[in-house]
Design a protein around this motif. Structure first.
Motif, short mmCIF file in Angstrom:
data_model
loop_
_atom_site.label_atom_id
_atom_site.label_comp_id
_atom_site.label_asym_id
_atom_site.label_seq_id
_atom_site.Cartn_x
_atom_site.Cartn_y
_atom_site.Cartn_z
N ILE A 115 1.04 -1.20 0.37
CA ILE A 115 0.09 0.01 -0.01
C ILE A 115 0.69 1.11 0.26
O ILE A 115 1.23 1.60 1.09
CB ILE A 115 -0.82 -0.41 1.25
CG1 ILE A 115 -1.96 -1.70 1.74
CG2 ILE A 115 -1.70 1.61 1.25
CD1 ILE A 115 -2.68 -1.33 1.52
N CYS A 116 0.37 2.09 -1.20
CA CYS A 116 1.57 3.45 -1.12
C CYS A 116 0.09 4.57 -0.63
O CYS A 116 -0.48 4.84 -0.95
CB CYS A 116 1.85 3.91 -2.81
SG CYS A 116 2.80 2.73 -3.19
N GLY A 117 1.03 5.36 0.43
CA GLY A 117 0.16 6.47 0.90
C GLY A 117 0.62 7.54 0.03
O GLY A 117 1.36 7.79 -0.53
N ARG A 118 0.04 8.58 0.74
CA ARG A 118 0.27 9.75 -0.13
C ARG A 118 -0.60 10.97 0.63
O ARG A 118 -1.10 10.39 1.75
CB ARG A 118 -0.61 10.23 -1.46
CG ARG A 118 -0.23 9.03 -2.91
CD ARG A 118 0.70 10.86 -3.42
NE ARG A 118 1.85 9.18 -4.25
CZ ARG A 118 2.66 10.52 -4.72
NH1 ARG A 118 2.49 11.88 -4.67
NH2 ARG A 118 3.53 9.92 -5.77
N TYR A 119 0.08 12.07 0.30
CA TYR A 119 -0.31 12.74 1.40
C TYR A 119 0.20 13.13 3.12
O TYR A 119 1.00 13.46 3.47
CB TYR A 119 -2.21 13.41 0.84
CG TYR A 119 -2.31 13.30 0.24
CD1 TYR A 119 -2.28 14.16 -0.88
CD2 TYR A 119 -3.63 12.64 -0.06
CE1 TYR A 119 -2.86 14.05 -2.50
CE2 TYR A 119 -4.73 12.63 -1.55
CZ TYR A 119 -3.92 12.71 -2.36
OH TYR A 119 -4.11 13.17 -3.63
N ASP A 139 15.18 7.36 6.95
CA ASP A 139 14.89 8.25 7.46
C ASP A 139 14.60 10.11 6.67
O ASP A 139 15.96 10.80 6.55
CB ASP A 139 16.01 9.11 8.75
CG ASP A 139 15.38 7.61 9.80
OD1 ASP A 139 14.47 6.67 9.42
OD2 ASP A 139 16.64 7.77 10.42
N PHE A 140 13.53 10.08 5.59
CA PHE A 140 13.41 11.28 4.94
C PHE A 140 11.66 10.59 4.94
O PHE A 140 11.23 9.68 4.42
CB PHE A 140 14.29 11.25 3.95
CG PHE A 140 14.09 10.04 3.23
CD1 PHE A 140 15.74 9.25 3.20
CD2 PHE A 140 13.66 9.46 2.42
CE1 PHE A 140 15.35 8.00 2.74
CE2 PHE A 140 13.82 8.69 1.46
CZ PHE A 140 14.63 7.77 2.17
N VAL A 141 11.04 11.69 3.82
CA VAL A 141 9.53 11.76 3.98
C VAL A 141 9.53 11.57 2.60
O VAL A 141 9.90 13.41 2.09
CB VAL A 141 8.74 13.10 5.01
CG1 VAL A 141 7.45 12.69 4.04
CG2 VAL A 141 9.47 12.53 6.26
N LEU A 142 9.14 10.82 1.90
CA LEU A 142 8.65 11.13 0.67
C LEU A 142 6.76 11.07 -0.03
O LEU A 142 6.41 11.81 1.13
CB LEU A 142 8.93 9.37 -0.72
CG LEU A 142 9.99 9.03 -0.27
CD1 LEU A 142 9.42 7.49 -0.13
CD2 LEU A 142 10.54 9.66 -1.21
N SER A 143 6.81 11.87 -1.26
CA SER A 143 5.64 12.18 -1.00
C SER A 143 4.19 11.43 -1.37
O SER A 143 3.01 11.76 -1.32
CB SER A 143 5.73 13.71 -2.27
OG SER A 143 6.58 13.87 -2.68
N GLY A 144 4.90 9.94 -1.41
CA GLY A 144 4.92 8.86 -1.54
C GLY A 144 4.88 7.21 -1.79
O GLY A 144 6.28 8.12 -1.68
N1 SAM Z 1 3.51 12.72 7.66
C1 SAM Z 1 3.57 11.09 7.73
C2 SAM Z 1 5.10 11.40 8.16
O1 SAM Z 1 5.29 12.53 8.51
O2 SAM Z 1 5.55 9.67 8.74
C3 SAM Z 1 4.69 11.14 5.56
C4 SAM Z 1 3.28 11.31 5.39
S1 SAM Z 1 4.00 11.74 3.17
C5 SAM Z 1 3.93 13.35 3.24
C6 SAM Z 1 3.55 10.30 2.26
C7 SAM Z 1 3.26 8.98 2.13
O3 SAM Z 1 4.28 8.58 1.39
C8 SAM Z 1 2.86 8.32 3.24
O4 SAM Z 1 1.71 7.90 3.95
C9 SAM Z 1 3.90 6.87 2.59
O5 SAM Z 1 3.16 5.99 2.34
C10 SAM Z 1 4.85 7.05 2.03
N2 SAM Z 1 7.15 8.60 2.45
C11 SAM Z 1 6.42 8.98 3.00
N3 SAM Z 1 8.17 8.57 3.25
C12 SAM Z 1 8.38 7.31 3.02
C13 SAM Z 1 9.23 6.49 3.62
N4 SAM Z 1 10.46 7.36 3.94
N5 SAM Z 1 9.81 5.54 3.44
C14 SAM Z 1 8.63 4.73 2.65
N6 SAM Z 1 7.00 5.45 2.64
C15 SAM Z 1 7.43 7.17 2.56
#
Ligand code: SAM
Length: 259
Positions: A115-119, A139-144
């Protein structure tokens, strides 16, 4: 092995599945990938899949119901086609950081629902009800979660027998626990002289034992400098010989020495 990927952006996967290693694994049927869009399971004219977070704050949250209907359809389709029941994985920064041992386990599995999250992420009630594993790419944040899903699929695909052109190549890759779990050595190719830099003499010697020792020392030196915990793990697993230990002792005493 079959992976069902739940994503709001299935089109991101199309180029990934028609190139290189993943294409070979996909076309050979070694790694089957099916794409599912939760929007197809959303109700209303706008097929809405997200809403504002309770408690306020920025961003939107993926709603539990379209994700649940999508996941239940995956399960139903897998059952009809005789695919094994598999765990549900969510990609998330709060998950366990993916490593090579995990990839090896997934590559020997029947697959998963990814499952790929978003937002801002998913409604926590969906996660609590259905998710078996949460995987982070680091340890970084992707958009999805799509890039994380592709990373896992790519790493799994290249471990399938017959997918790489040279079967031996992943045996020598970094982190291969069956070998020693150390980092890979540097590689060189033609020309022998490039912009005043020569290929290390050991590699030009033609002496197989000499070349193998040079590569071994490079793996040890690189791992010691970049990831000393890998040396400790190799030591505990019994992968270091007496000559490896002597080399490392010398390296620690003379850290500037050229391996
Ligand atoms: N609010 C969340 C947080 O700070 O933990 C970040 C949400 S991120 C913008 C949107 C989605 O990107 C997440 O739900 C996840 O599925 C995916 N994602 C972001 N960073 C990731 C990572 N380091 N590894 C795996 N998936 C990631």
């Amino acid at each position: 092995m079959r992976f069902d990927v739940i994503t709001l952006f299935p089109e991101l996967f199309a180029p990934f599945l028609v190139c290189g290693v993943t294409r070979r694994a996909y076309e050979a049927g070694l790694v089957e990938v099916r794409l599912w869009n939760p929007r197809d399971f959303a109700s209303g004219n706008y097929r809405r899949v997200d809403d504002r977070p309770f408690g306020g704050g920025p961003g939107m949250v993926l709603m539990a119901e379209p994700l649940t209907l999508c996941l239940e359809s995956v399960w139903a389709e897998r059952a009809v086609s005789g695919a094994a029941a598999v765990p549900t994985v969510l990609f998330s920064p709060v998950g366990q950081v993916l490593n090579h041992a995990d990839v090896e386990r997934w590559s020997a599995s029947s697959g998963a629902v990814l499952i790929c999250g978003r937002y801002e992420g998913l409604d926590q009630r969906f996660i609590d009800t259905f998710v078996d594993h949460q995987i982070s790419l680091g340890d970084f944040v992707l958009s999805g979660g799509e890039i994380a899903a592709m990373a896992l699929l790519d790493a799994v695909a290249r471990l399938q027998p017959g997918v790489l052109n040279d079967e031996g190549s992943h045996q020598m890759d970094s982190f291969n626990l069956a070998l020693d779990g150390l980092l890979d050595c540097p590689h060189y190719t033609r020309p022998e002289a490039w912009r005043d830099q020569l290929v290390p003499q050991a590699l030009m010697s033609g002496n197989h034992a000499h070349i193998e020792r040079w590569r071994r020392e490079q793996r040890l030196a690189l791992s010691q400098r970049q990831r000393p915990e890998l040396i400790q793990q190799a030591r505990l697993a019994g992968h270091l010989s007496a000559s490896d230990e002597a080399f490392l002792a010398d390296l620690i005493e003379n850290p500037e020495r050229d391996a």
